[in-house]
Design an enzyme around this catalytic site. Structure first.
Site, PDB file in Angstrom:
ATOM      1  CG  ASP A  35      -1.962   1.107   1.152  1.00 23.72           C
ATOM      2  OD1 ASP A  35      -2.376   1.473   0.046  1.00 23.72           O
ATOM      3  OD2 ASP A  35      -2.328   1.625   2.225  1.00 23.72           O
ATOM      4  CD  GLU A  76       0.324  -5.740   7.132  1.00 22.63           C
ATOM      5  OE1 GLU A  76      -0.084  -5.633   5.953  1.00 22.63           O
ATOM      6  OE2 GLU A  76      -0.128  -5.057   8.070  1.00 22.63           O
ATOM      7  CE1 TYR A  94      -3.533   0.488  10.622  1.00 27.76           C
ATOM      8  CE2 TYR A  94      -2.854  -1.741  10.047  1.00 27.76           C
ATOM      9  CZ  TYR A  94      -2.573  -0.390  10.159  1.00 27.76           C
ATOM     10  OH  TYR A  94      -1.330   0.072   9.801  1.00 27.76           O
ATOM     11  CD  GLU A 111       1.799  -1.491   9.599  1.00 32.10           C
ATOM     12  OE1 GLU A 111       0.620  -1.388   9.187  1.00 32.10           O
ATOM     13  OE2 GLU A 111       2.734  -1.887   8.878  1.00 32.10           O
TER      14      GLU A 111
END
Length: 631
Positions: free
Chosen positions: A186, A430, A483, A519
């Site tokens: 991303d 990831e 998240y 994160e």
């Protein structure tokens, strides 16, 4: 997109010949000129390594790369010339311009020419490479030297980062031969030369590499050194360690040894000590005799004396518990994109210090060497990450991919091994670590990295389920991205505490290793305000962070050793309906203006700093401008 060779785009630069040297240095520079290029962004084929001296891969054991990669510095025996400026760029619009893709040129490394002679090639971005161009550089006041670099940022399943090329075959929708580059990360896949290209000299017999490890024996600092020399086996070496006042505190001779520093000043992280980031200077002087006469070389290396250790619930620096309160970053800003920019770098370090951040991760690739140097100087702790992001396809776990990943880790360790700010290696971000081949892949990769550098812990950053992750058994520290109430349970911040606490408890119960929340965050468009908080508003970002902090404050008393916000600043991505001109999870905008969350995080980080600091009174906010930049 920049492509290779004559059918692609080419970067050219007219560069003058070597500068005239003083009489002594002219003779000493007889070893000639070396061309050094630093990492060229996110690309499969970019200036990034020493392909000209690559040896056969020693599978999973010793360092396969031959030769060192010391940062080019001016010295009494060395000259350095920066080739910064505007390079000419040629795009190919000929009828056969697609030949590179048809013949799969992207499967071959980057290539470089000097005055039309091919001198080097390399696969991979972000890390430096160099070539000896002594016989090709023309001397004389009116002479010039043309350097040509063919760059290809095409990504395949076996590059780092990986990617795929998708050909659209429906001619009712797309022109014939139409294709797009697909990625699984991303951020924007910039192409081009993003960091300095340097021309520098060495003598015929020269210091090629230096490896430093440090330790403590009570109050005595230990500096273990090993020096590698090229050009001859017959030479003498003198080694001196100087403090910040220029006083010699230890000295030795020979190509390896240990220097002992009584009452040594330690390298401490920013905000952990009233005198952080103390740097000594290791001066190495070489002398040798040749048929042409005496030859000497001199190189000075900054050295920080510090130790790193990991227990089942702590991360220790100099034997004291260290808590990461920092950020994830990107090399990205408007106008210059990924290009290296000193004013931007100084601005970012000012903001880090204002924020009270003591650390960051080089998400998701190695950053410029100059960034590492500033981290050493200002005590910003670094988790140094390889470009192993987006490893989600089964074919990206093949032996071909693994061999390339091992080589990249060798290049990363070779470049950054002597930086005291670097306290941990991250081999990936990831990955699909639940896939069957992932276990062997990460077991081999992590073991290889530990062989290269036994002095630092190794990790990778996961977003897989704790039960399914096949690579987690091999890391020293669990780094988890999550998240909650962003990518699921939209708007329901009331579930964050339960879900986050459950995440920590399951990971720790399974592995008994310290955990970093590597994160977390929420997308926020600066100036959007809603009460009650709605997604993309500044209030929602602040509210989500506060929910995370409540759990982090509980678990940091047990086994959580850090928190890194995603992200320091907004950054560019590929275009998609989910991205409004890039990723907006920054606590600063892409122009480095603060959102509301920046003030929330600043209050938290300074509080954490005062809770965990050693020696002396409470610390106060500082800026980089309080101390001069000297290199």
């Amino acid at each position: 997109m920049a492509r290779e060779a004559s059918a692609g785009a080419r970067d050219r630069s007219p560069a003058p010949g070597p500068p005239s040297a003083p009489p002594g240095a002219r003779r000493l520079a007889a070893g000639g000129w070396r061309l050094a290029a630093s990492g060229a962004g996110i690309m499969a084929r970019g200036p990034a390594g020493a392909a000209a001296v690559l040896g056969p891969l020693l599978w999973g054991c010793a360092l396969a790369l031959q030769g060192g990669m010391l940062y080019p510095r001016e010295s009494p025996s060395r000259e350095r010339k920066e080739l910064d400026g505007l390079w000419s760029f040629r795009a190919d619009f000929s009828d056969n311009r697609r030949q590179g893709f048809e013949q799969q040129w992207y499967r071959t490394p980057l290539r470089e020419w000097v005055n039309g002679v091919h001198v080097a090639e390399h696969e991979g971005g972000h890390l430096p490479f160099e070539a000896d161009v002594s016989k090709l550089v023309q001397s004389g006041p009116l002479s010039s030297c043309r350097i040509t670099i063919a760059i290809n940022n095409t990504l395949t399943p076996h590059t780092l980062p990986p990617g795929t090329i998708l050909y659209q075959k429906d001619t009712s929708k797309y022109p014939k031969g139409y294709f797009v580059q697909n990625t699984h990360f991303d951020f924007f896949n910039y192409a081009g030369l993003h960091r300095p290209v340097l021309l520098y000299t060495t003598p015929t017999i020269y210091i090629d590499d230096i490896t430093i490890t440090t330790g403590m024996d009570q109050n005595t600092g230990l500096v273990n050194y090993k020096v590698f020399v090229q050009g001859s086996e017959h030479f003498q070496l003198e080694v001196r360690l100087l403090d910040e006042e220029g006083k010699v505190v230890a000295q030795g001779t020979g190509d390896q040894g240990q220097l002992q520093v009584p009452s040594a000043y330690l390298w401490w992280p920013y905000l952990m000590h009233e005198h952080p980031a103390y740097l000594y200077s290791l001066e190495v002087r070489l002398t040798a005799q040749t048929e042409a006469g005496p030859v000497s070389d001199f190189y000075a290396l900054p050295v920080g004396i510090r130790t790193v250790a990991v227990t089942e619930n702590q991360f220790l620096i100099n034997g004291k518990p260290f808590y990461f309160h920092g950020v994830n970053k990107h090399e990205d800003a408007d106008i210059r994109g990924k290009g290296f920019d000193w004013p931007l770098l100084v601005k970012d370090f000012n903001l880090l210090r204002w924020l009270g951040a003591n650390s960051f991760r080089t998400s998701h690739y190695p950053y410029a060497e100059e960034v590492m140097q500033l981290c050493d100087r200002y005590g910003i702790v670094v988790i140094d990450e390889s470009p192993g992001v987006g490893i989600v396809l089964t074919q990206s776990y093949s032996n071909v991919s693994l061999q390339h990943h091992l080589e990249v880790m060798e290049e990363l360790v070779r470049r950054d091994k002597n930086h005291p700010a670097v306290v941990m290696w991250s081999v990936a971000n990831e990955p699909a670590s639940y896939l069957k081949p992932a276990g062997y892949y990460f077991k081999t990769l992590i073991a290889h990295t530990k062989d290269l550098d036994p002095s630092r812990p190794v990790t990778f950053v996961t977003n897989s389920n704790y039960e399914a992750d096949l690579g987690a058994p091999y890391v020293d520290v669990i780094c988890v991205n999550s998240y909650y109430s962003w990518y699921h349970d939209y708007g329901h911040m009331e579930v964050i505490q339960l879900q986050l606490a459950t995440q920590f408890e399951k990971w720790y119960r399974t592995y008994q290793k310290p955990i970093i929340q590597s994160e977390y965050g929420a997308e926020t468009i600066a100036g959007f305000h809603q009460d009650p908080p709605l997604m993309f508003s500044e209030e929602y970002q602040k509210g989500l962070l506060e929910q995370y902090h409540l759990v982090l404050d509980q678990k940091r008393k047990e086994y959580v050793v850090g928190e890194l916000i995603w992200n320091f600043a907004d950054f560019m991505t590929d275009q998609s309906p989910q991205r409004a001109m890039g990723n907006k999870k920054g606590i600063f905008t892409r122009q480095r203006q603060p959102k509301g969350a920046a003030f929330l995080l600043r209050e938290r980080y300074w509080k954490l700093a005062n809770e965990t600091r050693y020696h002396g009174s409470a610390v106060k906010s500082q800026c980089v401008g309080n101390s001069p930049f000297t290199f």
